[in-house]
Design a protein around this motif. Structure first.
Motif, PDB file in Angstrom:
ATOM      1  N   ALA A  17       0.827  -1.215   0.000  1.00 42.05           N
ATOM      2  CA  ALA A  17       0.000   0.000   0.000  1.00 42.05           C
ATOM      3  C   ALA A  17       0.860   1.263   0.000  1.00 42.05           C
ATOM      4  N   ARG A  51       4.416   3.389  -4.029  1.00 43.48           N
ATOM      5  CA  ARG A  51       3.799   4.172  -5.108  1.00 43.48           C
ATOM      6  C   ARG A  51       4.489   3.940  -6.444  1.00 43.48           C
ATOM      7  N   HIS A  59      -0.782  -0.329  -6.697  1.00 45.96           N
ATOM      8  CA  HIS A  59      -1.223   0.902  -6.034  1.00 45.96           C
ATOM      9  C   HIS A  59      -2.617   1.298  -6.524  1.00 45.96           C
ATOM     10  N   ALA A 113      -5.960   1.508  -4.340  1.00 47.56           N
ATOM     11  CA  ALA A 113      -6.612   2.817  -4.292  1.00 47.56           C
ATOM     12  C   ALA A 113      -8.068   2.721  -4.730  1.00 47.56           C
ATOM     13  N   ASP A 120      -5.103   3.108   0.871  1.00 44.25           N
ATOM     14  CA  ASP A 120      -3.730   3.573   0.831  1.00 44.25           C
ATOM     15  C   ASP A 120      -3.082   3.097   2.137  1.00 44.25           C
TER      16      ASP A 120
END
Length: 160
Positions: A37, A40, A46, A50, A55
């Motif tokens: 999580a 990025r 991710h 999301a 997140d």
């Protein structure tokens, strides 16, 4: 070393950091999920997380709720005690816990190593039917079937 091997190594290292922060003696699947999580750089995983509203902060909050819920199931109210934060110990854990080994086994039993992508690791973690991760996702109101579908679609898209 394959791209997936490097990704897995990075996520395990970040998972070790999460486990250390929790004061855990082993790296468990929920520690890897926190690491995924927070990552990025790997846009596919991710984006999938999301899309479910997960997140790093939301996943940490879900895991904290799961911990509190588990304590209350045993008749312990977290609010009734002023518990200190885990100390974290001196060394980061290096041993993979049972939940991580099971997640890796789930993907290794279905996919060839050369076909593995980051979304496969997420799949192996989210496919757990019992344990901390599915309880935390349920308490967070995540539609786990939809999340699995999105992960599988990501895997199919990456394989094309």
């Amino acid at each position: 070393m394959t791209t997936f091997d490097r990704y897995l190594q990075t996520i395990i290292e970040q998972g070790a950091h999460e486990a250390h922060r929790d004061g855990s003696a082993t790296i468990e699947a929920h520690h890897l999920l926190l690491a995924i999580a927070a990552d990025r750089e790997t846009t596919s995983t991710h984006q999938v997380l999301a899309s479910a509203g997960l997140d790093h902060r939301a996943m940490r909050a879900a895991l904290d709720r799961e911990f509190e819920h588990s304590l209350s199931a045993a008749g312990v109210s977290l609010a009734a005690f002023d518990l200190p934060r885990p100390s974290g110990g001196r060394e980061r854990p290096a041993k993979l816990g049972a939940s991580v080994r099971l997640a890796l086994d789930r993907i290794a039993s279905v996919y060839r190593k050369r076909d593995l992508r980051p979304a496969h690791l997420l799949l192996g973690i989210v496919q757990a039917q019992v344990g901390t991760v599915p309880r935390a996702l349920a308490l967070a109101g995540v539609d786990q079937a939809d999340l699995l579908t999105r992960i599988l679609q990501t895997i199919a898209d990456e394989g094309a």
